[in-house]
Design an enzyme around this catalytic site. Structure first.
Site, mmCIF file in Angstrom:
data_model
loop_
_atom_site.group_PDB
_atom_site.id
_atom_site.type_symbol
_atom_site.label_atom_id
_atom_site.label_comp_id
_atom_site.label_asym_id
_atom_site.label_seq_id
_atom_site.Cartn_x
_atom_site.Cartn_y
_atom_site.Cartn_z
ATOM 1 N N GLY B 130 66.114 -57.873 12.324
ATOM 2 C CA GLY B 130 65.563 -56.540 12.558
ATOM 3 C C GLY B 130 65.295 -55.823 11.243
ATOM 4 O O GLY B 130 65.810 -56.198 10.188
ATOM 5 N N CYS B 131 64.512 -54.771 11.312
ATOM 6 C CA CYS B 131 64.101 -54.082 10.082
ATOM 7 C C CYS B 131 65.274 -53.370 9.410
ATOM 8 O O CYS B 131 65.451 -53.459 8.199
ATOM 9 C CB CYS B 131 62.961 -53.113 10.364
ATOM 10 S SG CYS B 131 63.288 -51.917 11.672
ATOM 11 N N PHE B 132 66.094 -52.657 10.188
ATOM 12 C CA PHE B 132 67.283 -52.028 9.595
ATOM 13 C C PHE B 132 68.262 -53.095 9.082
ATOM 14 O O PHE B 132 68.773 -52.989 7.964
ATOM 15 C CB PHE B 132 67.993 -51.143 10.611
ATOM 16 C CG PHE B 132 67.336 -49.815 10.867
ATOM 17 C CD1 PHE B 132 66.992 -48.969 9.821
ATOM 18 C CD2 PHE B 132 67.077 -49.387 12.162
ATOM 19 C CE1 PHE B 132 66.413 -47.726 10.062
ATOM 20 C CE2 PHE B 132 66.496 -48.152 12.416
ATOM 21 C CZ PHE B 132 66.162 -47.325 11.358
ATOM 22 N N PRO B 133 68.574 -54.123 9.907
ATOM 23 C CA PRO B 133 69.533 -55.123 9.427
ATOM 24 C C PRO B 133 69.096 -55.828 8.148
ATOM 25 O O PRO B 133 69.927 -56.093 7.276
ATOM 26 C CB PRO B 133 69.616 -56.112 10.604
ATOM 27 C CG PRO B 133 69.348 -55.256 11.810
ATOM 28 C CD PRO B 133 68.294 -54.280 11.340
ATOM 29 N N VAL B 134 67.817 -56.117 7.994
ATOM 30 C CA VAL B 134 67.442 -56.879 6.803
ATOM 31 C C VAL B 134 67.708 -56.065 5.540
ATOM 32 O O VAL B 134 68.228 -56.587 4.544
ATOM 33 C CB VAL B 134 65.981 -57.388 6.897
ATOM 34 C CG1 VAL B 134 64.968 -56.314 6.596
ATOM 35 C CG2 VAL B 134 65.771 -58.576 5.984
#
Lengths: 324, 324, 324, 324
Positions: B130-134
């Site tokens: 996901g964008c936040f996790p990366v």
């Protein structure tokens, strides 16, 4: 009743917002405006919408010992530039210092008007809180006075619109460099930290040495949101209830049960606070929203001046936020 | 060498960014585009700048068992919509799932390409983070593997541009409601939390149950900044050194000694990480910046596909960020 | 004196701005709010800053024959949706129609309040001008009545903030698609053209069939600027003088000698007009600025209601623009 | 083949965009960067995403007679600052002047690459068109050469993003003053007018003395739209057909049948043109869109350099626009 007021630093963003509020105030009459670079020009040259007599008022060169007869002076000068000058203003003139030089300084009352209004009533020297601190302190106060969080373990992640940098921002605050950009800055060493630490300690009676503060520039003109991560075992409802009791008589602080957005306060003197807690993780998230030029500067200053002059706290501050 | 690729979900923001990157890729050739509402239209109807043959490609109705002959499929479907369909795609087709349905799912490799590239090489089923996790994981990884922070005590204050909400955003993501506005949401219950917890535990070997995650919508189109508050006694230099060693061979992760701005990554596959620590307060602040549509979605997906296909990791991803 | 007013279409941007202005009006009291999708909710659910009793007002389902006892109704309904319904409202209720269905319709006065205030006084049915027309007409009126430009040869290049598209904008008005974007639309066939043509002909007594109108969406929330290219041999000073005489008694129209910016009007009922002429080329450029939700919608509506009710034209409309 | 290139004015917006394009160019190698205030710093200090060797290149103090061995120099200096200096550069060095000092100057070719590419091939001194003129001229050229509009009666309403003001913008271009603001300026006397007049006369063979030009600052970073009001009896289809024939072999100009948006060109060297005509009113509206830093500055400059060096016109310029 007409109270004669002046503004020094009229061409800055804080001074301009003070002008807007005073122009609509039922008891204040602006009779004096002062600046540095703007001296000699008329108010209409800077604020094209001004009506009538106000438009023609000529900005004077700032000289603290040559003031006309005024009752209240709003000082919106850069931090570091006001201490010496304001010391020379006659004691007959009430001063609200919107700048940063007199916060928690002897002889000056720290004007956190929504938290301790009674301390401000009748004072003649009041230091307006900084824009970040006012949002932070209003949201934390009910938790601190009720012992719902640990005062020594607070993280403040702060986000501000770019008008907080002031009109004289320079290239670092240009549209092209800031639009579509999000900029963290001043980690671990922001100038607002001592002020917040002092207030937290005063409200809690314990050390706030662990305070962490991280500000961020957001690509919008107005608005501050502080997201605070605290340690405590209270539930969300306990936090909300504590805040509702604390601000039961407040005209300006809204306690709500969903995350507040900065635009809800835009152009107003309102503050929004909310809380989300997870007792299992010993976590309390506190949220505070203000308009950095309203409750974070000029709105708060007018509120303080109202208290100093014995007026209704809300005089001139009842305008609703602009939406959208 | 020409590798035939397809995109499903072409009219969404993630699919569109994949198209842009693939159009400039030295080895990938786009031969198949699929969607739902957009089926029957040509690519040029959605992307007015497309040249030549690519412009005339007709978008097909998505049908996982009626694919043309392709080597790689980029799937950019809404979370919840891709699991069943992708299970029916032939095993001869390599899949990168940009959507959220296969992260840490059996049979799929979690494609955190900058942290464990070797695990991705040669795989046929890769789930894009996901964008936040990366952003979070790239910044935390060097600290976690070196034991510089406590894995169970991490606060992630995340800020994203509004394209993260996808093209089908609806009135809640209108310009008028979001411009000049900063919106916290999803406190304590964001869908990305389990993914981050799993990665932190995998990297540290300890529980990450204390993870706190608070996302905010920022009035900009692209960009993610995560500001993370961690506990640990390392110095700023120790953190920076650990990250420089960890990303020594990385083509895309930049370790820098000042706070990164989101615009530094805009339009690119870069990630920026930085750190500011205060050992006296047992505090480490970690910062991560990505473009949510680049490293946070389509850029990362192309990077994963490069690894899966045995290509140079940087193929098609060398474009510099847009400034300003 | 308290005048009981109602708003239908309260949850739209125009209705919301009317609410803001009425809440600060010295004589109007909001006692009725109606909508469609919002029926059953309270005002506070849509406007989080509302104080006291107003906050708790419940939005009713719009029914023109079941109105409570009110003196004035502000109707902010989508164009096409209000004609039948408003025909059924009792004649005892004064109506200002902010929507587009009654402009230049028999039985309704066209409420161009700054140009012909006397026609509006005492009326019971007034149609508010459209947002583009009000800016256009205020800037052109002094030139037309003084014969300084050719009425048959006017080009209007109009630029508007995105709130002009209304709250129910849909994906076409999403933040991600509109930020950093400038969008021309509706060339040669905008719905506002007949209204402008009629006004120009009325003011000049000649045909305006040659009118050219080209609107553009600008990435900002509020504000309209119209740049108009006219044929005439007047000088800049002659145009400015004509406008100063024409608006000599106007509380809201500001005639200035430099190009006006949209933000000068933001949040207010002001209009700014300016002119730049080149007699050698037989050219007059006229500029008009308004806030599309202020003078372009709700501000103008309150001004019309003031005139209809025999109040001071400026009642509730003295708030200065927000800057910055 | 490697061609050694230099950039002077590297820290400005135009110079920075040239750097981005050259870094991705298959034949150009940046070996020299020069500036004034930035001299002595490395490129990485200004462009944090730069990779490897390029990052470490040290910016030199600009001295036209002390250049290293280079084949091409891109000069991005403020208008007024480049004429004397560039005259002193060796004739062995090809120069593209992105600044304004050499447009239609003897000894320099005016580099309108999409309109007269053959004139540029093999030249050693080429003046890049201004950002407004390039959009204007590309849209008008097919109409002018085919006699579809009157060259003496053209109104250009131009809208630009704020990066057009350059990096050294100062307080007038601050975020706070420009966000949510639309600013007309320079009416009747913009510096770009003579350049446009000359081109129109060259293309049409008739006087363009009637040209009207009105620029506006739009709150976005990149992008230019020109909306032009012309006199002529052609139909929309005749205009579109003329443009399609004129740009039949063009790699960069897109002729489309709906109004183009600025974001369609963002980050690319594309230009979009469209037309809407009303023969009954003798009216032709022409629309042109470019990225002011792409086709309006650095993209056009690289295109010119490609032609000067005998390379494919599209080398290094095939990147698609960023969306959204």
């Amino acid at each position: 009743m007409s109270i004669r007021v002046g503004i020094v630093g009229i061409s800055g963003f804080g001074g301009g917002e003070a002008l807007r509020l005073i122009a609509g105030h039922p008891h204040f009459e602006l009779v004096y405006a002062a600046g540095e670079g703007s001296a000699g020009s008329r108010l209409i040259d800077h604020f094209p919408g001004l009506p009538g007599k106000l438009a023609e008022l000529v900005i004077e060169r700032w000289d603290p010992v040559a003031l006309p007869e005024i009752d209240v002076l709003f000082a919106s000068l850069p931090t570091g530039a006001s201490a010496d000058a304001l010391a020379r203003v006659s004691r007959d003139v009430k001063i609200v210092d919107i700048g940063g030089d007199h916060r928690y300084v002897d002889g000056w009352t720290y004007g956190l008007a929504d938290v301790w209004p009674d301390e401000i009533k009748g004072q003649t020297r009041v230091a307006n809180p900084g824009c970040f601190p006012v949002a932070t302190q209003i949201a934390l106060a009910p938790l601190l006075v009720n012992g719902l969080i640990e005062p020594g373990n607070i993280v403040v992640d702060a986000k501000t619109g770019i008008s907080g940098a002031g009109r004289g921002g320079g290239g670092g605050f240009s549209f092209a460099a800031n639009n579509e950009n999000l900029v963290p800055y001043g980690l671990l060493r922001h100038v607002h930290m001592p002020e917040m630490t002092t207030t937290i300690e005063r409200l809690s009676g314990a050390s706030a040495a662990g305070l962490v503060f991280a500000p961020h520039l957001v690509p919008m003109t107005r608005g501050i949101l502080v997201t605070m991560y605290c340690r405590g075992s209270a539930t969300t409802d306990q936090c909300l209830d504590a805040a509702r009791r604390f601000y039961n008589n407040s005209a300006f602080v809204r306690v709500i049960d969903k995350p507040p957005q900065t635009k809800w306060a835009s152009g107003s003197n309102l503050a929004f606070v909310s809380y989300a807690a997870d007792p299992e993780r010993n976590l309390v998230i506190a949220l505070g929203v203000v308009d950095n030029l309203g409750k974070g500067a000029a709105g708060q200053a007018v509120q303080n001046a109202n208290l100093m002059c014995g007026l209704a706290e809300t005089a001139g501050l009842e305008g609703l936020p602009i939406w959208p």
